[in-house]
Design an enzyme around this catalytic site. Structure first.
Site, PDB file in Angstrom:
ATOM      1  N   LEU A 108       0.781  -1.189   0.260  1.00 26.52           N
ATOM      2  CA  LEU A 108      -0.204  -0.052  -0.115  1.00 26.52           C
ATOM      3  C   LEU A 108       0.778   1.312  -0.121  1.00 26.52           C
ATOM      4  O   LEU A 108       1.906   1.252   0.772  1.00 26.52           O
ATOM      5  CB  LEU A 108      -0.823   0.078   1.171  1.00 26.52           C
ATOM      6  CG  LEU A 108      -1.858  -0.987   1.270  1.00 26.52           C
ATOM      7  CD1 LEU A 108      -2.633  -0.695   2.736  1.00 26.52           C
ATOM      8  CD2 LEU A 108      -2.915  -0.954   0.226  1.00 26.52           C
ATOM      9  N   ASP A 109       0.483   2.336  -0.714  1.00 20.82           N
ATOM     10  CA  ASP A 109       1.398   3.377  -0.759  1.00 20.82           C
ATOM     11  C   ASP A 109       1.245   4.194   0.448  1.00 20.82           C
ATOM     12  O   ASP A 109       0.365   3.909   1.374  1.00 20.82           O
ATOM     13  CB  ASP A 109       1.201   4.308  -1.901  1.00 20.82           C
ATOM     14  CG  ASP A 109      -0.180   5.114  -1.940  1.00 20.82           C
ATOM     15  OD1 ASP A 109      -0.368   5.663  -1.030  1.00 20.82           O
ATOM     16  OD2 ASP A 109      -1.052   4.620  -2.867  1.00 20.82           O
ATOM     17  N   ALA A 110       2.266   4.885   0.671  1.00 23.54           N
ATOM     18  CA  ALA A 110       2.515   5.622   2.190  1.00 23.54           C
ATOM     19  C   ALA A 110       1.088   6.273   2.471  1.00 23.54           C
ATOM     20  O   ALA A 110       0.660   6.083   3.588  1.00 23.54           O
ATOM     21  CB  ALA A 110       3.533   6.489   2.094  1.00 23.54           C
ATOM     22  N   ASP A 111       0.456   6.925   1.701  1.00 24.20           N
ATOM     23  CA  ASP A 111      -0.732   7.607   1.923  1.00 24.20           C
ATOM     24  C   ASP A 111      -2.002   6.999   2.085  1.00 24.20           C
ATOM     25  O   ASP A 111      -2.970   7.348   2.353  1.00 24.20           O
ATOM     26  CB  ASP A 111      -1.044   8.820   0.894  1.00 24.20           C
ATOM     27  CG  ASP A 111       0.283   9.694   0.884  1.00 24.20           C
ATOM     28  OD1 ASP A 111       0.769   9.957   1.767  1.00 24.20           O
ATOM     29  OD2 ASP A 111       0.317  10.350  -0.397  1.00 24.20           O
ATOM     30  N   THR A 112      -2.091   5.532   1.729  1.00 29.20           N
ATOM     31  CA  THR A 112      -3.111   4.800   1.923  1.00 29.20           C
ATOM     32  C   THR A 112      -3.207   4.038   3.054  1.00 29.20           C
ATOM     33  O   THR A 112      -2.218   3.539   3.732  1.00 29.20           O
ATOM     34  CB  THR A 112      -3.049   3.692   0.531  1.00 29.20           C
ATOM     35  OG1 THR A 112      -3.183   4.566  -0.558  1.00 29.20           O
ATOM     36  CG2 THR A 112      -4.318   2.802   0.631  1.00 29.20           C
TER      37      THR A 112
END
Length: 251
Positions: A108-112
Site C-alpha cells: 500500500l502506498d504511504a498515503d493509503t
C-alpha cells in the site's frame, strides 16, 4: 511398508490447534484429512510438517509448519517495507515483537490506509500477488467533486495510463456530500498508486483511500494501527486464493 520417520499425523493436527488428539483421530477416520492432496483415513500415518501439505476439509494446517498470517490496519504515512529506509514509520514497526522473518503481501502506498497482510510464508506472499491468481482487492475512496455515471463507466471500461491499460472490476457510489463523493472500487491488479492515477485521469483527486478487503479477508472493525493473527479458516482461504491448494471437492 509404512514410513517410520516423521511425526504422527494426529499429533501434528493437535499441535496445530485443530482439536484434541482424539478428535483429530476422528477427523482422519472420517476422511477429512489429506496429505499432499491425498486423503488419509488410517491411523499411524507419519508426516513431516515442514514439507508435507496437510489439509483438513481443504484448509491447510499452516500452523503445523510454523506459518502465520497477520493482518494490519495500516495508518496513513506508514511505508510498506520491512526495512527502515528513513525516519518514516514502517509496517515492520507494528510487528517488531515477532522473531519471524515476515514478508508483506503486496504494497500500500504511504498515503493509503487499511488492510495489509504479513506472513512468514514466502510462497503464500508470492502466490497472492502473482497476476495469475487474480486476487481481488476492495477499496473505499473519498474523492473531490461529484462523480458522474460516465466517469464511473470510464473506470470500469478502462483507462490508458502512462504505464499501460488499467481498469476496475467494479465501482459504485456509496455516499456523497457537498464537494466530494465516496466510492467503493474493486480491482485485482496492484500497480503503484493505480487508483489515485485512474481517478486523476477522470478529473478527481483522491482525498482518502482505504483498503477494506484483500481476497477473502476483510478489514472489519479492526482499529487503525492494530494487528491480529488470522485463524485457521482464514489462512486456508488465502492458500486457496493463491492457488496453492485445491478445493476439497477437487481432491
Amino acid at each position: 511398508m509404512q514410513n517410520q520417520e516423521g511425526i504422527r499425523l494426529q499429533k501434528v493436527l493437535a499441535a496445530a490447534g485443530v482439536g484434541s488428539r482424539r478428535s483429530c483421530e476422528e477427523l482422519i477416520e472420517q476422511g477429512r484429512v489429506a496429505v499432499n492432496g491425498i486423503k488419509v483415513n488410517e491411523q499411524g500415518r507419519r508426516v513431516n510438517p515442514a514439507i508435507d501439505l496437510i489439509t483438513v476439509d481443504g484448509d491447510p494446517i499452516a500452523a503445523a509448519a510454523g506459518f502465520i498470517v497477520i493482518a494490519l490496519n495500516k495508518p496513513s504515512g506508514v511505508v510498506t517495507t520491512m526495512k527502515r529506509e528513513d525516519e518514516r514509520a514502517t509496517v515492520a514497526d507494528y510487528v517488531a515483537n515477532r522473531s519471524d522473518r515476515l514478508f508483506h503481501v503486496g504494497r500500500l502506498d504511504a498515503d493509503t490506509e487499511g488492510l495489509i497482510l504479513l506472513t512468514n510464508d514466502g510462497n503464500l506472499a508470492h502466490g497472492l500477488t502473482h497476476p495469475s491468481s487474480e486476487v481481488n482487492k476492495i477499496y473505499l475512496a473519498r474523492i473531490k467533486g461529484a462523480v458522474t455515471k460516465t466517469e464511473i463507466s470510464a473506470l470500469t471500461t478502462g483507462i490508458e495510463l502512462s504505464d499501460g491499460f488499467a481498469k476496475a472490476d467494479t465501482v459504485s457510489i456509496v455516499g456523497a456530500t457537498p464537494g466530494e463523493t465516496a466510492i467503493e472500487i474493486s480491482l485485482h491488479e496492484g500497480r503503484n498508486r493505480v487508483i489515485r492515477r485512474m481517478c486523476e485521469h477522470i478529473g478527481h483527486e483522491v482525498i482518502q483511500l482505504v483498503r477494506v478487503q484483500f481476497g477473502p479477508i476483510k478489514l472489519g472493525d479492526m482499529k487503525l494501527g492494530k494487528t491480529r493473527v488470522l485463524n485457521h479458516t482464514e489462512v486456508g482461504s488465502l492458500y486457496r486464493a493463491a492457488q496453492l491448494v485445491k478445493d476439497e471437492a477437487a481432491l
